[in-house]
Design a protein around this motif. Structure first.
Motif, PDB file in Angstrom:
ATOM      1  N   ALA A  22      -1.147  13.929  16.357  1.00  0.00           N
ATOM      2  CA  ALA A  22       0.173  13.472  15.914  1.00  0.00           C
ATOM      3  C   ALA A  22       0.103  12.066  15.344  1.00  0.00           C
ATOM      4  CB  ALA A  22       1.164  13.524  17.081  1.00  0.00           C
ATOM      5  N   ALA A  23      -0.707  11.224  15.966  1.00  0.00           N
ATOM      6  CA  ALA A  23      -0.839   9.842  15.481  1.00  0.00           C
ATOM      7  C   ALA A  23      -1.465   9.801  14.107  1.00  0.00           C
ATOM      8  CB  ALA A  23      -1.673   9.026  16.474  1.00  0.00           C
ATOM      9  N   LEU A  24      -2.359  10.775  13.828  1.00  0.00           N
ATOM     10  CA  LEU A  24      -3.031  10.792  12.540  1.00  0.00           C
ATOM     11  C   LEU A  24      -2.138  11.305  11.426  1.00  0.00           C
ATOM     12  CD1 LEU A  24      -6.571  12.128  13.551  1.00  0.00           C
ATOM     13  CD2 LEU A  24      -5.991   9.814  12.796  1.00  0.00           C
ATOM     14  N   PHE A  25      -1.297  12.296  11.726  1.00  0.00           N
ATOM     15  CA  PHE A  25      -0.560  12.970  10.672  1.00  0.00           C
ATOM     16  C   PHE A  25       0.915  12.610  10.608  1.00  0.00           C
ATOM     17  CE2 PHE A  25      -4.238  15.678  11.386  1.00  0.00           C
ATOM     18  CZ  PHE A  25      -4.678  15.863  10.090  1.00  0.00           C
ATOM     19  N   VAL A  26       1.442  11.947  11.608  1.00  0.00           N
ATOM     20  CA  VAL A  26       2.842  11.533  11.588  1.00  0.00           C
ATOM     21  C   VAL A  26       2.908  10.060  11.217  1.00  0.00           C
ATOM     22  CG1 VAL A  26       4.939  11.243  12.960  1.00  0.00           C
ATOM     23  CG2 VAL A  26       3.464  13.234  13.327  1.00  0.00           C
ATOM     24  N   PRO A  27       3.669   9.687  10.181  1.00  0.00           N
ATOM     25  CA  PRO A  27       3.759   8.291   9.775  1.00  0.00           C
ATOM     26  C   PRO A  27       4.230   7.412  10.922  1.00  0.00           C
ATOM     27  CG  PRO A  27       4.796   9.742   8.138  1.00  0.00           C
ATOM     28  CD  PRO A  27       4.483  10.577   9.334  1.00  0.00           C
ATOM     29  N   ALA A  28       3.700   6.187  10.993  1.00  0.00           N
ATOM     30  CA  ALA A  28       4.062   5.258  12.059  1.00  0.00           C
ATOM     31  C   ALA A  28       5.525   4.857  11.943  1.00  0.00           C
ATOM     32  CB  ALA A  28       3.171   4.027  11.989  1.00  0.00           C
ATOM     33  N   ALA A  29       6.202   4.849  13.071  1.00  0.00           N
ATOM     34  CA  ALA A  29       7.609   4.474  13.083  1.00  0.00           C
ATOM     35  C   ALA A  29       7.729   2.981  13.323  1.00  0.00           C
ATOM     36  CB  ALA A  29       8.336   5.259  14.175  1.00  0.00           C
ATOM     37  N   GLY A  30       8.953   2.475  13.185  1.00  0.00           N
ATOM     38  CA  GLY A  30       9.196   1.087  13.507  1.00  0.00           C
ATOM     39  C   GLY A  30       9.133   0.151  12.330  1.00  0.00           C
ATOM     40  N   ALA A  31       8.864   0.648  11.128  1.00  0.00           N
ATOM     41  CA  ALA A  31       8.821  -0.204   9.953  1.00  0.00           C
ATOM     42  C   ALA A  31       9.537   0.491   8.808  1.00  0.00           C
ATOM     43  CB  ALA A  31       7.389  -0.543   9.564  1.00  0.00           C
ATOM     44  N   LEU A  32      10.277  -0.293   8.020  1.00  0.00           N
ATOM     45  CA  LEU A  32      10.985   0.228   6.861  1.00  0.00           C
ATOM     46  C   LEU A  32      10.100   0.113   5.626  1.00  0.00           C
ATOM     47  CD1 LEU A  32      14.422  -1.438   7.642  1.00  0.00           C
ATOM     48  CD2 LEU A  32      13.796   0.956   8.000  1.00  0.00           C
ATOM     49  N   ASN A  33      10.574   0.637   4.509  1.00  0.00           N
ATOM     50  CA  ASN A  33       9.798   0.636   3.269  1.00  0.00           C
ATOM     51  C   ASN A  33      10.438  -0.256   2.226  1.00  0.00           C
ATOM     52  OD1 ASN A  33       7.787   2.620   4.043  1.00  0.00           O
ATOM     53  ND2 ASN A  33       9.410   4.154   3.901  1.00  0.00           N
ATOM     54  N   ALA A  34       9.602  -0.965   1.489  1.00  0.00           N
ATOM     55  CA  ALA A  34      10.049  -1.761   0.345  1.00  0.00           C
ATOM     56  C   ALA A  34       9.045  -1.557  -0.781  1.00  0.00           C
ATOM     57  CB  ALA A  34      10.147  -3.240   0.708  1.00  0.00           C
ATOM     58  N   THR A  35       9.528  -1.105  -1.936  1.00  0.00           N
ATOM     59  CA  THR A  35       8.646  -0.817  -3.069  1.00  0.00           C
ATOM     60  C   THR A  35       9.065  -1.659  -4.263  1.00  0.00           C
ATOM     61  OG1 THR A  35       8.333   1.467  -2.314  1.00  0.00           O
ATOM     62  CG2 THR A  35       7.772   0.983  -4.603  1.00  0.00           C
ATOM     63  N   TYR A  36       8.077  -2.300  -4.896  1.00  0.00           N
ATOM     64  CA  TYR A  36       8.318  -3.150  -6.064  1.00  0.00           C
ATOM     65  C   TYR A  36       7.470  -2.644  -7.228  1.00  0.00           C
ATOM     66  CZ  TYR A  36      10.211  -6.153  -2.423  1.00  0.00           C
ATOM     67  OH  TYR A  36      10.930  -6.638  -1.362  1.00  0.00           O
ATOM     68  N   GLU A  37       8.110  -2.455  -8.368  1.00  0.00           N
ATOM     69  CA  GLU A  37       7.444  -1.941  -9.559  1.00  0.00           C
ATOM     70  C   GLU A  37       7.535  -3.009 -10.643  1.00  0.00           C
ATOM     71  OE1 GLU A  37       5.500   1.501 -11.279  1.00  0.00           O
ATOM     72  OE2 GLU A  37       6.631   1.572  -9.406  1.00  0.00           O
ATOM     73  N   VAL A  38       6.387  -3.624 -10.979  1.00  0.00           N
ATOM     74  CA  VAL A  38       6.371  -4.637 -12.036  1.00  0.00           C
ATOM     75  C   VAL A  38       6.340  -3.927 -13.389  1.00  0.00           C
ATOM     76  CG1 VAL A  38       5.135  -6.595 -13.021  1.00  0.00           C
ATOM     77  CG2 VAL A  38       5.173  -6.267 -10.534  1.00  0.00           C
ATOM     78  N   LEU A  39       7.243  -4.299 -14.273  1.00  0.00           N
ATOM     79  CA  LEU A  39       7.337  -3.653 -15.573  1.00  0.00           C
ATOM     80  C   LEU A  39       6.205  -4.139 -16.481  1.00  0.00           C
ATOM     81  CD1 LEU A  39      11.202  -3.680 -16.121  1.00  0.00           C
ATOM     82  CD2 LEU A  39       9.765  -2.012 -14.942  1.00  0.00           C
ATOM     83  N   PRO A  40       5.872  -3.363 -17.530  1.00  0.00           N
ATOM     84  CA  PRO A  40       4.707  -3.693 -18.379  1.00  0.00           C
ATOM     85  C   PRO A  40       4.716  -5.083 -18.989  1.00  0.00           C
ATOM     86  CG  PRO A  40       5.410  -1.438 -18.788  1.00  0.00           C
ATOM     87  CD  PRO A  40       6.439  -2.041 -17.864  1.00  0.00           C
ATOM     88  N   ASN A  41       5.898  -5.642 -19.261  1.00  0.00           N
ATOM     89  CA  ASN A  41       5.923  -6.986 -19.840  1.00  0.00           C
ATOM     90  C   ASN A  41       5.607  -8.075 -18.825  1.00  0.00           C
ATOM     91  OD1 ASN A  41       8.273  -7.125 -18.315  1.00  0.00           O
ATOM     92  ND2 ASN A  41       9.653  -7.066 -20.087  1.00  0.00           N
ATOM     93  N   GLY A  42       5.574  -7.722 -17.525  1.00  0.00           N
ATOM     94  CA  GLY A  42       5.205  -8.683 -16.490  1.00  0.00           C
ATOM     95  C   GLY A  42       6.261  -9.708 -16.167  1.00  0.00           C
TER      96      GLY A  42
END
Length: 212
Positions: A22-42
């Protein structure tokens, strides 16, 4: 009837194996997600930040002293856990970061903001899984031009795009560069090598002539 020791040992071993799987296949709990996408012009990035149990979100960068610095943001939207759009209200006070408010709950805040000096950084009130995606024309491989805070995992893909991730972090700091900066660095380095050779050659010839 009392369970035999051998059976209890087998049960405990089976439970341990299940926990490990379960520890290997279930994502760890207790942390949220933040995703940043830098656009091609930078010069711009899009952000998608999960929040939980809150009724407001502030758009701010972190200053040298840890203070909140306002950032210019556009394309703001808030979605609930079922991806339903959520209405929100703006609060804008002169010289202070913008704040949006909404009913208390769990949401994802999406927005677009400028990148300053090829530098991204953020601090969080709790642990986050952070992902920063860079387009093919931007890189973090050269340590003389880039900077990455501790705990980062860097992946370079076949199409030359780059992904930098942090697992359960309270902050991240990332500085990237484009091909033009790398070319300038090589030109600058070659110039100093040539300059050093020009200075050293007369000195070496003089030493050779002075030898008995």
């Amino acid at each position: 009837m009392r369970t035999p020791d051998r059976d209890r040992c087998r049960f405990a071993l089976a439970a341990l194996c299940i926990a490990l799987v379960a520890a290997l296949f279930v994502p760890a709990a207790g942390a949220l997600n933040a995703t940043y996408e830098v656009l091609p012009n930078g010069t711009l990035y899009t952000a998608s930040v999960d929040i939980t149990g809150v009724s407001k979100y502030m758009f701010a960068d972190t200053g040298i002293m840890g203070e909140n610095i306002p950032i210019d943001i556009t394309n703001v939207n808030v979605t609930a856990e079922n991806r339903t759009p959520v209405d929100f209200n703006w609060t804008r006070i002169w010289s202070a970061p913008s704040v949006i408010t909404f009913p208390n709950g769990n949401y994802t805040v999406n927005y677009t903001a400028p990148v300053k000096d090829s530098h991204l950084q953020e601090s969080f009130p709790s642990q986050y899984h952070v992902t920063v995606n860079l387009p093919a024309n931007l890189s973090v491989e050269n340590p003389l031009l880039a900077g990455i805070s501790q705990g980062a995992n860097v992946t370079r893909f076949a199409d030359n795009t780059t992904r930098v991730t942090w697992n359960k972090t309270l902050s991240f700091d990332l500085r990237f560069y484009d091909q033009n900066r790398e070319t300038l660095l090589y030109i600058f380095g070659n110039f100093w090598i040539i300059f050093a050779v020009i200075l050293l050659v007369p000195f070496l010839l003089l030493r050779r002539d002075n030898k008995p």
